[in-house]
Structures are given as structure tokens and as C-alpha cells.
Design a protein around this motif. Structure first.
Motif, PDB file in Angstrom:
ATOM      1  N   LEU A  19       5.832   8.821  -2.069  1.00  7.90           N
ATOM      2  CA  LEU A  19       6.274   9.240  -0.616  1.00  7.90           C
ATOM      3  C   LEU A  19       6.113   8.028   0.364  1.00  7.90           C
ATOM      4  O   LEU A  19       7.226   7.679   0.965  1.00  7.90           O
ATOM      5  N   THR A  20       4.998   7.424   0.260  1.00 13.92           N
ATOM      6  CA  THR A  20       4.796   6.204   1.281  1.00 13.92           C
ATOM      7  C   THR A  20       3.631   5.667   1.150  1.00 13.92           C
ATOM      8  O   THR A  20       2.731   5.725  -0.075  1.00 13.92           O
ATOM      9  N   LYS A  21       3.092   4.393   1.608  1.00 13.71           N
ATOM     10  CA  LYS A  21       2.229   3.817   1.323  1.00 13.71           C
ATOM     11  C   LYS A  21       1.036   3.667   2.558  1.00 13.71           C
ATOM     12  O   LYS A  21       1.456   4.023   3.461  1.00 13.71           O
ATOM     13  N   ASP A  22      -0.095   3.478   2.174  1.00 13.53           N
ATOM     14  CA  ASP A  22      -1.248   3.476   3.207  1.00 13.53           C
ATOM     15  C   ASP A  22      -1.098   2.379   4.223  1.00 13.53           C
ATOM     16  O   ASP A  22      -1.285   2.799   5.526  1.00 13.53           O
ATOM     17  N   GLN A  23      -0.379   1.345   3.787  1.00 13.34           N
ATOM     18  CA  GLN A  23      -0.038   0.350   4.957  1.00 13.34           C
ATOM     19  C   GLN A  23       1.015   0.904   5.938  1.00 13.34           C
ATOM     20  O   GLN A  23       1.270   0.393   7.011  1.00 13.34           O
ATOM     21  N   ASP A  24       1.582   2.103   5.866  1.00 17.81           N
ATOM     22  CA  ASP A  24       2.690   2.618   6.645  1.00 17.81           C
ATOM     23  C   ASP A  24       2.141   3.470   7.722  1.00 17.81           C
ATOM     24  O   ASP A  24       2.837   4.246   8.383  1.00 17.81           O
ATOM     25  N   ILE A  25       0.843   3.979   7.555  1.00 21.79           N
ATOM     26  CA  ILE A  25       0.225   4.814   8.527  1.00 21.79           C
ATOM     27  C   ILE A  25       0.208   4.217   9.796  1.00 21.79           C
ATOM     28  O   ILE A  25      -0.188   3.151  10.136  1.00 21.79           O
ATOM     29  N   MET A  26       0.804   4.926  10.668  1.00 23.94           N
ATOM     30  CA  MET A  26       0.679   4.722  12.507  1.00 23.94           C
ATOM     31  C   MET A  26      -0.337   5.524  13.038  1.00 23.94           C
ATOM     32  O   MET A  26      -0.883   4.699  14.064  1.00 23.94           O
ATOM     33  N   SER A  27      -0.581   6.523  12.376  1.00 25.02           N
ATOM     34  CA  SER A  27      -1.735   7.078  13.208  1.00 25.02           C
ATOM     35  C   SER A  27      -2.374   8.414  12.219  1.00 25.02           C
ATOM     36  O   SER A  27      -1.426   9.148  11.559  1.00 25.02           O
TER      37      SER A  27
ATOM     38  N   LEU B  66       1.034  10.222  10.743  1.00 25.59           N
ATOM     39  CA  LEU B  66       2.340   9.749  11.125  1.00 25.59           C
ATOM     40  C   LEU B  66       2.573   8.333  10.283  1.00 25.59           C
ATOM     41  O   LEU B  66       1.584   7.343  10.584  1.00 25.59           O
ATOM     42  N   PHE B  67       3.742   8.300   9.589  1.00 22.69           N
ATOM     43  CA  PHE B  67       4.053   7.337   8.703  1.00 22.69           C
ATOM     44  C   PHE B  67       5.428   6.492   9.532  1.00 22.69           C
ATOM     45  O   PHE B  67       6.393   7.168   9.921  1.00 22.69           O
ATOM     46  N   SER B  68       5.516   5.300   9.453  1.00 25.44           N
ATOM     47  CA  SER B  68       6.472   4.414  10.028  1.00 25.44           C
ATOM     48  C   SER B  68       7.626   4.540   8.717  1.00 25.44           C
ATOM     49  O   SER B  68       8.874   4.525   9.380  1.00 25.44           O
TER      50      SER B  68
ATOM     51  N   GLY C  22      12.183   8.488  14.571  1.00 20.27           N
ATOM     52  CA  GLY C  22      12.560   8.084  13.555  1.00 20.27           C
ATOM     53  C   GLY C  22      11.160   7.892  12.561  1.00 20.27           C
ATOM     54  O   GLY C  22      11.439   7.587  11.593  1.00 20.27           O
ATOM     55  N   LYS C  23      10.132   8.211  12.842  1.00 23.40           N
ATOM     56  CA  LYS C  23       8.932   8.446  12.292  1.00 23.40           C
ATOM     57  C   LYS C  23       8.735   9.782  11.289  1.00 23.40           C
ATOM     58  O   LYS C  23       9.298  10.756  12.060  1.00 23.40           O
TER      59      LYS C  23
END
Length: 121
Positions: free
Chosen positions: A18-26, A38-40, A91-92
Motif C-alpha cells: 500500500l505504501t512506504k515508511d518514507q511516505d509517512i507525514m504524521s 497520514l501518508f503522502s 489528497g493525502k
């Protein structure tokens, strides 16, 4: 389907990336079952219908997001934040930790235990 590399978060039911650790915003978001991030950027999802929801931070137009691998609801996406201070969310996507596997912090263990119980139901 998109395969991701590195520290990956995936669907708890079918392991779809689904996503990567580096895309975490909060890491400070909350959901019905506990903690959420929250992911970018999130991949391999389908999007539900837009609806207005009153949340802790005010009124938002959101869509539920579903894993394309198994159809499980894994969180929601912010389409419109009606408060100017919340516009950064547009968009997040928010993924509920109880519905995903990933490199969670040690303080996320309670959520992981809850998710195990939910899967057994």
C-alpha cells in the motif's frame, strides 16, 4: 498492482503493498479502532464515494479507500478540507494501523494486537 521496495506497509488480509515508511507525514491520527498514520502517497487502492464527515479537526470531504487485492477498507482519503488550517491533508490518505502490516513503532503494539482480534472475528 504496484510492488514497492524498502520498509513497506501492506494490507493485513492479503499482503498487497500500500505504501512506504518514507511516505509517512504524521503518526498522530486516530480512527475508530485506534491509531492511524497520514501518508503522502498510497498505491493499490480503490476509492469509494465522496462524503462529508465531521472529524476531530472539523468538516472534511473524504472517500473511503479499499485494498485492490481483497477489497478490505484500509482507511480514508481527504478530498477537501473545509478549514484553511487543514488544507495540507487534501489528497493525502490515512491508513488505520489495525488494518495494515508494516514497520510500526513499538508503541503501536496495542493496535497490532487489536487487529489480530479483528481478523479472528
Amino acid at each position: 498492482m504496484i510492488d514497492l521496495h524498502g520498509k513497506i506497509y501492506s494490507c493485513k488480509h492479503c499482503k498487497t503493498h500500500l505504501t512506504k515508511d518514507q511516505d509517512i507525514m504524521s503518526k498522530t491520527f486516530q480512527c475508530k479502532h485506534g491509531q492511524a498514520y497520514l501518508f503522502s502517497e498510497v498505491v493499490n487502492i480503490s476509492i469509494g464515494n465522496k462524503e462529508d464527515r465531521m472529524m476531530i479537526t472539523g468538516l472534511h470531504t473524504v472517500t473511503d479507500i479499499f485494498c485492490v487485492g481483497c477489497g478490505s477498507n484500509v482507511g480514508w482519503k481527504y478530498e477537501v478540507a473545509h478549514d484553511k488550517s487543514q488544507k495540507y491533508k487534501e489528497g493525502k490518505s490515512v491508513l488505520e494501523l489495525c488494518k495494515i502490516f508494516g514497520p510500526h513503532d513499538s508503541n503501536d503494539l496495542v493496535c497490532q494486537q487489536i487487529s489480530e482480534l479483528l481478523i479472528q472475528e
